[in-house]
Scaffold this motif. Sequence first.
Motif, PDB file in Angstrom:
ATOM      1  N   GLY A 130      -1.691   6.588   7.859  1.00 53.43           N
ATOM      2  CA  GLY A 130      -0.550   5.986   8.542  1.00 53.43           C
ATOM      3  C   GLY A 130       0.293   5.154   7.600  1.00 53.43           C
ATOM      4  O   GLY A 130       0.343   5.393   6.396  1.00 53.43           O
ATOM      5  N   THR A 132       4.066   2.423   7.357  1.00 54.06           N
ATOM      6  CA  THR A 132       5.441   2.235   7.813  1.00 54.06           C
ATOM      7  C   THR A 132       6.228   3.541   7.777  1.00 54.06           C
ATOM      8  O   THR A 132       6.233   4.245   6.765  1.00 54.06           O
ATOM      9  N   GLY A 133       6.862   3.849   8.889  1.00 49.34           N
ATOM     10  CA  GLY A 133       7.704   5.032   8.970  1.00 49.34           C
ATOM     11  C   GLY A 133       6.962   6.332   9.208  1.00 49.34           C
ATOM     12  O   GLY A 133       7.588   7.383   9.389  1.00 49.34           O
ATOM     13  N   LYS A 134       5.639   6.304   9.247  1.00 49.02           N
ATOM     14  CA  LYS A 134       4.860   7.530   9.392  1.00 49.02           C
ATOM     15  C   LYS A 134       4.787   7.975  10.854  1.00 49.02           C
ATOM     16  O   LYS A 134       4.800   7.157  11.775  1.00 49.02           O
ATOM     17  N   ALA A 135       4.683   9.290  11.038  1.00 48.81           N
ATOM     18  CA  ALA A 135       4.526   9.872  12.372  1.00 48.81           C
ATOM     19  C   ALA A 135       3.062  10.246  12.571  1.00 48.81           C
ATOM     20  O   ALA A 135       2.477  10.962  11.751  1.00 48.81           O
ATOM     21  N   HIS A 151       1.272   0.691  16.966  1.00 47.38           N
ATOM     22  CA  HIS A 151       2.698   0.965  17.179  1.00 47.38           C
ATOM     23  C   HIS A 151       3.608   0.223  16.207  1.00 47.38           C
ATOM     24  O   HIS A 151       4.652   0.747  15.799  1.00 47.38           O
ATOM     25  N   LYS A 153       2.879  -0.609  13.179  1.00 46.25           N
ATOM     26  CA  LYS A 153       2.544  -0.297  11.787  1.00 46.25           C
ATOM     27  C   LYS A 153       2.956   1.106  11.374  1.00 46.25           C
ATOM     28  O   LYS A 153       2.759   1.492  10.221  1.00 46.25           O
ATOM     29  N   VAL A 154       3.495   1.881  12.321  1.00 47.62           N
ATOM     30  CA  VAL A 154       3.910   3.254  12.023  1.00 47.62           C
ATOM     31  C   VAL A 154       5.326   3.467  12.544  1.00 47.62           C
ATOM     32  O   VAL A 154       5.875   2.626  13.263  1.00 47.62           O
ATOM     33  N   GLY A 155       5.890   4.615  12.203  1.00 52.19           N
ATOM     34  CA  GLY A 155       7.232   4.904  12.681  1.00 52.19           C
ATOM     35  C   GLY A 155       7.255   5.459  14.088  1.00 52.19           C
ATOM     36  O   GLY A 155       8.139   5.143  14.893  1.00 52.19           O
ATOM     37  N   HIS A 156       6.250   6.289  14.406  1.00 52.38           N
ATOM     38  CA  HIS A 156       6.200   6.952  15.709  1.00 52.38           C
ATOM     39  C   HIS A 156       4.768   7.413  15.938  1.00 52.38           C
ATOM     40  O   HIS A 156       4.143   7.971  15.031  1.00 52.38           O
ATOM     41  N   THR A 179       8.032   2.794  19.832  1.00 57.67           N
ATOM     42  CA  THR A 179       7.529   3.805  18.892  1.00 57.67           C
ATOM     43  C   THR A 179       6.423   4.670  19.489  1.00 57.67           C
ATOM     44  O   THR A 179       5.883   5.540  18.812  1.00 57.67           O
ATOM     45  N   ASP A 199       2.502  12.933   9.841  1.00 57.00           N
ATOM     46  CA  ASP A 199       1.893  12.466   8.593  1.00 57.00           C
ATOM     47  C   ASP A 199       0.402  12.195   8.766  1.00 57.00           C
ATOM     48  O   ASP A 199      -0.333  12.108   7.776  1.00 57.00           O
TER      49      ASP A 199
END
Length: 286
Positions: A130, A132-135, A151, A153-156, A179, A199
């Motif tokens: 995971g 920042t910005g990861k799906a 939620h 710590k990730v993008g989606h 997210t 990701d």
Amino acid sequence: MSDGVCAEVALARLAACVEPEIGAAELAKIAMELRSSQFGWRNWLEDIAALLATKPDVFDQLRATAASVCHERPDGETAAMTIERLASGFDRAAAISAPASVQLSSLGDEEKLCAATAEICSWLEQQGFGGTGKAILDIGCGIGRFEAALHAKVGHIVGTDISSNMIAIARQRCAGLATVELRRASGFGLDDFADESFDGVLAVDSFPYLVLAGVAERHFGEIARVLRRGGMAAILNYSYREAGARDRCDVRSLADAHRLDVLIAGEKPFSLWDGAAFLVRRGCGT
């Protein structure tokens, strides 16, 4: 039974395995009697006895929750029938105790569940899963505990589950989290998702039921398809067969078949839960 597990995990195992005719008080008495012959486990047995003696209602609730989901597959039962039966079972389990329905060793306690979830999330972060910005796709998201925990710590993060009751609880838990996306799943595969759309893929205590239904191999292929290059899949518990060597062999075989690299195979890194961790990664060149 000790094998390094905490008293809460031991209590969950007792709730799932011991004949219902044997009550909490009798089990507490047995645990205390064993102290004299099992000196090395004395404190552990005392902790179990204390839980049984002081929380008999909790033990009964754990038993009812565990009994809601049958872990056997009758002869002649198709995959579709198994998935439908499991979905109904999880609906019942979540109605009895939402926390215990996703982790029996939480003893139905939300704080204990959050602590165990945080421990798993910390481990995932240490593995580079995971970010920042990861799906992220969460297969078998249950009541949305990982969506709520990850939620920010990730993008989606997309959570899927076959249980309509669990998805409803997850939507309440994750209300307002921009997210987070939650979907009812068919249980057969990941057809709703495009190639290379995630990701990371997370599957916490869901693969044992995919193995039971006979759709684990298909899901492995689907995970490989939806993962982006360099993406990882964390499978925490592959089966409940109590055959660690067989699970490791199966995961390695499936990973090889779908050109995934095995990074971790069956380790038990958690103190608040007895799950076995598998981590696989799609190579950057595949």
